[in-house]
Design a protein around this motif. Structure first.
Motif, mmCIF file in Angstrom:
data_model
loop_
_atom_site.group_PDB
_atom_site.id
_atom_site.type_symbol
_atom_site.label_atom_id
_atom_site.label_comp_id
_atom_site.label_asym_id
_atom_site.label_seq_id
_atom_site.Cartn_x
_atom_site.Cartn_y
_atom_site.Cartn_z
ATOM 1 N N GLY A 190 0.988 -1.206 -0.022
ATOM 2 C CA GLY A 190 0.106 -0.292 -0.459
ATOM 3 C C GLY A 190 0.390 1.195 0.088
ATOM 4 N N LYS A 191 2.031 1.191 0.364
ATOM 5 C CA LYS A 191 3.058 2.418 0.237
ATOM 6 C C LYS A 191 3.460 2.186 -1.449
ATOM 7 C CE LYS A 191 2.594 3.535 4.246
ATOM 8 N NZ LYS A 191 1.094 4.890 4.910
ATOM 9 N N GLU A 192 3.345 1.485 -1.747
ATOM 10 C CA GLU A 192 3.888 2.131 -3.610
ATOM 11 C C GLU A 192 4.029 3.022 -4.272
ATOM 12 O OE1 GLU A 192 3.075 -2.394 -2.129
ATOM 13 O OE2 GLU A 192 2.465 -0.440 -2.498
ATOM 14 N N SER A 193 3.888 3.497 -5.306
ATOM 15 C CA SER A 193 4.028 4.373 -5.252
ATOM 16 C C SER A 193 4.323 4.118 -7.298
ATOM 17 C CB SER A 193 4.644 5.395 -5.179
ATOM 18 O OG SER A 193 3.787 6.413 -4.188
ATOM 19 N N LEU A 194 3.735 4.918 -8.547
ATOM 20 C CA LEU A 194 4.335 4.499 -9.782
ATOM 21 C C LEU A 194 4.495 5.679 -10.359
ATOM 22 C CD1 LEU A 194 5.310 2.071 -12.037
ATOM 23 C CD2 LEU A 194 2.939 2.250 -13.062
ATOM 24 N N TYR A 195 5.829 5.964 -10.879
ATOM 25 C CA TYR A 195 6.536 7.257 -11.445
ATOM 26 C C TYR A 195 6.471 6.931 -12.662
ATOM 27 C CZ TYR A 195 7.301 8.096 -6.840
ATOM 28 O OH TYR A 195 7.434 8.574 -4.725
ATOM 29 N N ILE A 196 5.762 7.728 -13.370
ATOM 30 C CA ILE A 196 6.160 7.781 -15.059
ATOM 31 C C ILE A 196 5.911 9.408 -15.714
ATOM 32 C CG2 ILE A 196 4.424 7.734 -16.982
ATOM 33 C CD1 ILE A 196 2.630 5.966 -15.123
ATOM 34 N N TYR A 197 7.671 8.808 -15.696
ATOM 35 C CA TYR A 197 8.007 10.370 -16.728
ATOM 36 C C TYR A 197 7.480 10.179 -18.084
ATOM 37 C CZ TYR A 197 10.838 10.127 -12.656
ATOM 38 O OH TYR A 197 10.912 10.232 -11.223
ATOM 39 N N THR A 198 6.938 10.657 -18.731
ATOM 40 C CA THR A 198 7.030 11.369 -20.022
ATOM 41 C C THR A 198 7.634 12.259 -20.758
ATOM 42 O OG1 THR A 198 5.222 13.155 -19.804
ATOM 43 C CG2 THR A 198 4.711 11.308 -19.707
ATOM 44 N N SER A 199 7.713 12.417 -22.305
ATOM 45 C CA SER A 199 8.936 12.985 -22.664
ATOM 46 C C SER A 199 7.932 14.684 -23.033
ATOM 47 C CB SER A 199 9.146 12.139 -24.245
ATOM 48 O OG SER A 199 7.347 12.164 -24.917
ATOM 49 N N SER A 200 6.506 14.675 -22.663
ATOM 50 C CA SER A 200 6.028 16.157 -22.522
ATOM 51 C C SER A 200 6.023 17.195 -21.344
ATOM 52 C CB SER A 200 4.625 15.862 -23.490
ATOM 53 O OG SER A 200 4.361 15.143 -22.370
ATOM 54 N N SER A 201 6.931 16.101 -21.190
ATOM 55 C CA SER A 201 6.891 16.918 -19.064
ATOM 56 C C SER A 201 8.105 16.456 -17.850
ATOM 57 C CB SER A 201 5.305 16.502 -18.100
ATOM 58 O OG SER A 201 5.178 17.203 -17.188
ATOM 59 N N ASP A 202 8.172 17.938 -17.514
ATOM 60 C CA ASP A 202 9.406 17.530 -16.984
ATOM 61 C C ASP A 202 9.171 17.218 -14.911
ATOM 62 O OD1 ASP A 202 11.363 18.985 -18.509
ATOM 63 O OD2 ASP A 202 10.419 20.753 -17.872
ATOM 64 N N GLU A 203 8.402 16.941 -14.780
ATOM 65 C CA GLU A 203 7.752 16.132 -14.002
ATOM 66 C C GLU A 203 6.978 14.965 -13.899
ATOM 67 O OE1 GLU A 203 8.141 17.383 -11.096
ATOM 68 O OE2 GLU A 203 8.883 19.559 -11.614
ATOM 69 N N PRO A 204 7.163 14.012 -13.410
ATOM 70 C CA PRO A 204 6.738 12.911 -13.356
ATOM 71 C C PRO A 204 5.091 12.511 -13.064
ATOM 72 C CG PRO A 204 8.206 12.235 -11.574
ATOM 73 C CD PRO A 204 7.709 14.429 -12.188
ATOM 74 N N THR A 205 4.509 11.830 -13.701
ATOM 75 C CA THR A 205 3.270 11.253 -12.930
ATOM 76 C C THR A 205 3.246 10.533 -12.092
ATOM 77 O OG1 THR A 205 2.331 11.834 -15.208
ATOM 78 C CG2 THR A 205 0.386 10.635 -13.625
ATOM 79 N N THR A 206 2.513 10.601 -10.476
ATOM 80 C CA THR A 206 2.670 10.362 -9.521
ATOM 81 C C THR A 206 1.399 9.161 -9.331
ATOM 82 O OG1 THR A 206 4.632 11.447 -8.751
ATOM 83 C CG2 THR A 206 3.385 9.825 -7.035
ATOM 84 N N ILE A 207 1.692 8.342 -8.898
ATOM 85 C CA ILE A 207 0.280 7.670 -8.606
ATOM 86 C C ILE A 207 -0.191 5.961 -7.893
ATOM 87 C CG2 ILE A 207 -1.106 5.436 -10.243
ATOM 88 C CD1 ILE A 207 -0.405 6.175 -13.094
ATOM 89 N N ASN A 208 -0.001 6.681 -6.672
ATOM 90 C CA ASN A 208 0.319 5.820 -4.952
ATOM 91 C C ASN A 208 -0.718 4.703 -5.605
ATOM 92 O OD1 ASN A 208 1.969 7.893 -4.348
ATOM 93 N ND2 ASN A 208 -0.225 8.788 -4.139
ATOM 94 N N VAL A 209 -0.668 3.427 -5.034
ATOM 95 C CA VAL A 209 -0.740 2.471 -5.280
ATOM 96 C C VAL A 209 -2.473 2.647 -3.895
ATOM 97 C CG1 VAL A 209 -0.903 -0.147 -4.101
ATOM 98 C CG2 VAL A 209 0.549 0.847 -5.105
ATOM 99 N N HIS A 210 -2.084 2.846 -3.159
ATOM 100 C CA HIS A 210 -3.502 3.469 -2.356
ATOM 101 C C HIS A 210 -3.904 4.695 -1.428
ATOM 102 C CE1 HIS A 210 -6.583 1.570 1.019
ATOM 103 N NE2 HIS A 210 -6.046 2.872 1.462
ATOM 104 N N GLN A 211 -4.911 4.819 -2.801
ATOM 105 C CA GLN A 211 -5.221 6.433 -2.687
ATOM 106 C C GLN A 211 -6.043 6.795 -1.365
ATOM 107 O OE1 GLN A 211 -3.897 8.832 -5.420
ATOM 108 N NE2 GLN A 211 -4.940 10.370 -3.676
ATOM 109 N N GLN A 212 -5.488 7.383 0.205
ATOM 110 C CA GLN A 212 -6.283 7.362 0.753
ATOM 111 C C GLN A 212 -6.547 8.985 0.481
ATOM 112 O OE1 GLN A 212 -5.977 6.501 3.453
ATOM 113 N NE2 GLN A 212 -4.510 5.946 3.926
ATOM 114 N N ASN A 213 -8.637 8.846 1.228
ATOM 115 C CA ASN A 213 -9.486 9.696 0.701
ATOM 116 C C ASN A 213 -8.994 11.189 1.153
ATOM 117 O OD1 ASN A 213 -11.192 8.295 -0.279
ATOM 118 N ND2 ASN A 213 -12.444 8.018 1.226
#
Length: 256
Positions: A183-206
């Motif tokens: 539940g503490k994992e995060s997926l970081y996606i780096y795209t060629s169109s952005s300098d900042e990664p898209t962060t996807i947390n496995v367990h999204q808290q409200n």
């Protein structure tokens, strides 16, 4: 709350196991599927809200531990999958990876390519040759697994070819292990169109976010990312308004 309880139980049961093989089996059989499901839900939501693109091709390097590659592959569910693997990981590929891929991934769309464990020049050329021939679609390269030099080389190739890059990491690990706290994992996606990664947390808290719109004297309450909104309008905010706002927040939480 049920998911949190489940994750905490899994951690306790995992930590209670004595041997490395027992822990591997428990993680593979019990924890991995849950983490995959949670991550897939977050990815699907990002795609639905146009935060993330749908990737048609995924590139992975299979390490001695199949779990990270398997989690990412089954969460992304690509139409085409390319797997690079050192020859000494052939058993991992055949026993723990291919048989446990999501049924939606067509076996005919999978390309497995052996690479050398030590000859890095040959490996770079092998990977570049294979990836440069792929159709120009949305392609994601996972650099989580494998030796660091292989991940580095794949990252260089991805940047050279304009592919996106992802990496699965965690903010917390189970004590005395290299296994992330579920539940503490995060997926970081780096795209060629952005300098900042898209962060996807496995367990999204409200999370409750409150926005004040001065032009309309409006407070906008938003809980989570897609769980609905509540709007409360007030003409004039003064110190006495604090109690009113507090009551509205309490009411909002009770409703959600």
């Amino acid at each position: 709350m049920k998911q949190l309880h489940t994750l905490e139980t899994l951690i306790q049961q995992y930590s209670a196991l004595g041997t490395k093989s027992q822990r591997f089996k428990y993680y593979f059989d019990s924890i991995r599927p849950l983490i995959t499901s949670l991550l897939k839900k977050q990815i699907d939501q990002k795609i639905k809200t146009n935060v993330l693109s749908q990737y048609s091709t995924l590139i992975v390097i299979l390490g001695s531990n199949p779990n990270p590659s398997l989690i990412i592959t089954n969460a992304v569910c690509p139409q085409r999958l390319v797997v690079f693997y050192p020859g000494n990981h052939k058993k991992v590929l055949d026993t723990y990876f291919i048989p446990f891929l999501d049924p939606s991934i067509d076996k005919e769309s999978i390309t497995t390519i052996p690479i050398d464990y030590n000859n890095h020049d040959i490996n770079y050329n092998t990977m570049y040759h294979a990836l440069s021939r792929l159709p120009k679609t949305k392609i994601l390269c996972d650099i989580t697994s494998g030796k660091k030099i292989l991940s580095f080389q794949l990252g260089l190739i991805a940047k050279r070819l304009g592919f996106d890059i992802c990496y699965l990491d965690a903010e917390l690990y189970i004590k005395d292990s290299d296994i992330p706290v579920p539940g503490k994992e995060s997926l970081y996606i780096y795209t060629s169109s952005s300098d900042e990664p898209t962060t996807i947390n496995v367990h999204q808290q409200n999370q409750l976010r409150i926005h004040y719109l001065p032009s309309t004297h409006t407070l906008l309450y938003v809980i989570g990312s897609n769980q609905g909104t509540f709007k409360y309008i007030h003409d004039d905010f003064s110190y006495s308004s604090i109690e009113v706002i507090k009551q509205e927040i309490d009411l909002f939480y009770k409703k959600n």
